[in-house]
Motif scaffolding. Structure first.
Motif, PDB file in Angstrom:
ATOM      1  N   MET A 112     -22.800  21.612 -16.812  1.00 32.31           N
ATOM      2  CA  MET A 112     -22.451  21.118 -15.493  1.00 32.31           C
ATOM      3  C   MET A 112     -23.703  20.709 -14.705  1.00 32.31           C
ATOM      4  O   MET A 112     -23.691  19.716 -14.012  1.00 32.31           O
ATOM      5  N   LYS A 113     -24.766  21.497 -14.815  1.00 31.65           N
ATOM      6  CA  LYS A 113     -25.998  21.178 -14.108  1.00 31.65           C
ATOM      7  C   LYS A 113     -26.595  19.869 -14.615  1.00 31.65           C
ATOM      8  O   LYS A 113     -27.138  19.085 -13.838  1.00 31.65           O
ATOM      9  N   LYS A 114     -26.492  19.621 -15.909  1.00 32.71           N
ATOM     10  CA  LYS A 114     -27.008  18.377 -16.476  1.00 32.71           C
ATOM     11  C   LYS A 114     -26.228  17.176 -15.957  1.00 32.71           C
ATOM     12  O   LYS A 114     -26.803  16.124 -15.674  1.00 32.71           O
ATOM     13  N   LEU A 115     -24.942  17.337 -15.804  1.00 35.81           N
ATOM     14  CA  LEU A 115     -24.098  16.264 -15.286  1.00 35.81           C
ATOM     15  C   LEU A 115     -24.457  15.932 -13.844  1.00 35.81           C
ATOM     16  O   LEU A 115     -24.562  14.752 -13.472  1.00 35.81           O
ATOM     17  N   ILE A 116     -24.681  16.934 -13.026  1.00 38.75           N
ATOM     18  CA  ILE A 116     -25.076  16.713 -11.619  1.00 38.75           C
ATOM     19  C   ILE A 116     -26.452  16.065 -11.561  1.00 38.75           C
ATOM     20  O   ILE A 116     -26.680  15.137 -10.782  1.00 38.75           O
ATOM     21  N   PHE A 117     -27.368  16.524 -12.403  1.00 36.26           N
ATOM     22  CA  PHE A 117     -28.716  15.953 -12.435  1.00 36.26           C
ATOM     23  C   PHE A 117     -28.661  14.469 -12.816  1.00 36.26           C
ATOM     24  O   PHE A 117     -29.321  13.629 -12.203  1.00 36.26           O
ATOM     25  N   ILE A 118     -27.874  14.123 -13.809  1.00 35.18           N
ATOM     26  CA  ILE A 118     -27.737  12.726 -14.233  1.00 35.18           C
ATOM     27  C   ILE A 118     -27.106  11.892 -13.122  1.00 35.18           C
ATOM     28  O   ILE A 118     -27.539  10.762 -12.864  1.00 35.18           O
ATOM     29  N   PHE A 119     -26.120  12.438 -12.447  1.00 35.41           N
ATOM     30  CA  PHE A 119     -25.475  11.727 -11.341  1.00 35.41           C
ATOM     31  C   PHE A 119     -26.469  11.458 -10.207  1.00 35.41           C
ATOM     32  O   PHE A 119     -26.510  10.362  -9.658  1.00 35.41           O
ATOM     33  N   VAL A 120     -27.285  12.439  -9.867  1.00 33.06           N
ATOM     34  CA  VAL A 120     -28.295  12.270  -8.808  1.00 33.06           C
ATOM     35  C   VAL A 120     -29.312  11.216  -9.214  1.00 33.06           C
ATOM     36  O   VAL A 120     -29.701  10.357  -8.403  1.00 33.06           O
ATOM     37  N   LEU A 121     -29.760  11.229 -10.446  1.00 36.66           N
ATOM     38  CA  LEU A 121     -30.706  10.216 -10.925  1.00 36.66           C
ATOM     39  C   LEU A 121     -30.107   8.820 -10.869  1.00 36.66           C
ATOM     40  O   LEU A 121     -30.781   7.855 -10.475  1.00 36.66           O
ATOM     41  N   MET A 122     -28.858   8.690 -11.257  1.00 39.42           N
ATOM     42  CA  MET A 122     -28.194   7.380 -11.197  1.00 39.42           C
ATOM     43  C   MET A 122     -28.120   6.878  -9.764  1.00 39.42           C
ATOM     44  O   MET A 122     -28.322   5.695  -9.504  1.00 39.42           O
ATOM     45  N   CYS A 123     -27.834   7.758  -8.828  1.00 41.95           N
ATOM     46  CA  CYS A 123     -27.770   7.364  -7.416  1.00 41.95           C
ATOM     47  C   CYS A 123     -29.124   6.908  -6.906  1.00 41.95           C
ATOM     48  O   CYS A 123     -29.233   5.929  -6.170  1.00 41.95           O
ATOM     49  N   LEU A 124     -30.176   7.627  -7.281  1.00 38.38           N
ATOM     50  CA  LEU A 124     -31.519   7.263  -6.830  1.00 38.38           C
ATOM     51  C   LEU A 124     -31.946   5.897  -7.360  1.00 38.38           C
ATOM     52  O   LEU A 124     -32.518   5.087  -6.626  1.00 38.38           O
ATOM     53  N   PHE A 125     -31.680   5.635  -8.615  1.00 37.18           N
ATOM     54  CA  PHE A 125     -32.093   4.364  -9.189  1.00 37.18           C
ATOM     55  C   PHE A 125     -31.220   3.194  -8.755  1.00 37.18           C
ATOM     56  O   PHE A 125     -31.664   2.057  -8.723  1.00 37.18           O
TER      57      PHE A 125
END
Length: 124
Positions: free
Chosen positions: A1-14
């Motif tokens: 779950m933490k990896k999914l949130i981290f990937i989502f945050v990175l996608m938003c930033l980029f």
């Protein structure tokens, strides 16, 4: 779950790397400099001759350069956000100096406009 949130945050930033999109009818820098030089001259005319109309002068300048108001405003915002306006304004100052070499002291701030004797406008 933490990896999914981290990937989502990175996608938003980029995905949010651009503050403003490039306008569809972006005015090129040279033409923008010419327009700003003419607008600066128009602004001084209305300052020196209070009875003149700034709005009609602005409309005339944009029509003379064959630019729509919306395109000018969108291009102006774009160049401000992209921090490219300084170069455009410097080019506009060069254009003003080409048209009127005596304006160099005014641009540099060495002379006040109130100290300059103006020609009289004749109204018909």
């Amino acid at each position: 779950m933490k990896k999914l949130i981290f990937i989502f945050v990175l996608m938003c930033l980029f995905s949010c790397s651009e503050y403003i999109d490039k306008p569809k009818n972006l005015i090129d820098k040279d033409k923008m400099s010419e327009i700003i030089a003419d607008l600066a001259i128009n602004d001084q005319v209305t300052y020196l001759y209070p009875g003149s109309n700034l709005e009609s002068g602005t409309r005339f300048i944009l029509k003379n350069h064959q630019v729509k108001t919306e395109d000018f405003v969108a291009s102006y915002r774009y160049y401000i956000v992209k921090q490219k306006m300084t170069g455009i304004v410097e080019d506009a100052q060069k254009i003003i100096l080409e048209k009127d070499p005596k304006s160099e002291k005014i641009i540099k701030g060495e002379t006040r406009l109130k100290d300059i004797e103006l020609p009289k406008l004749e109204r018909r």
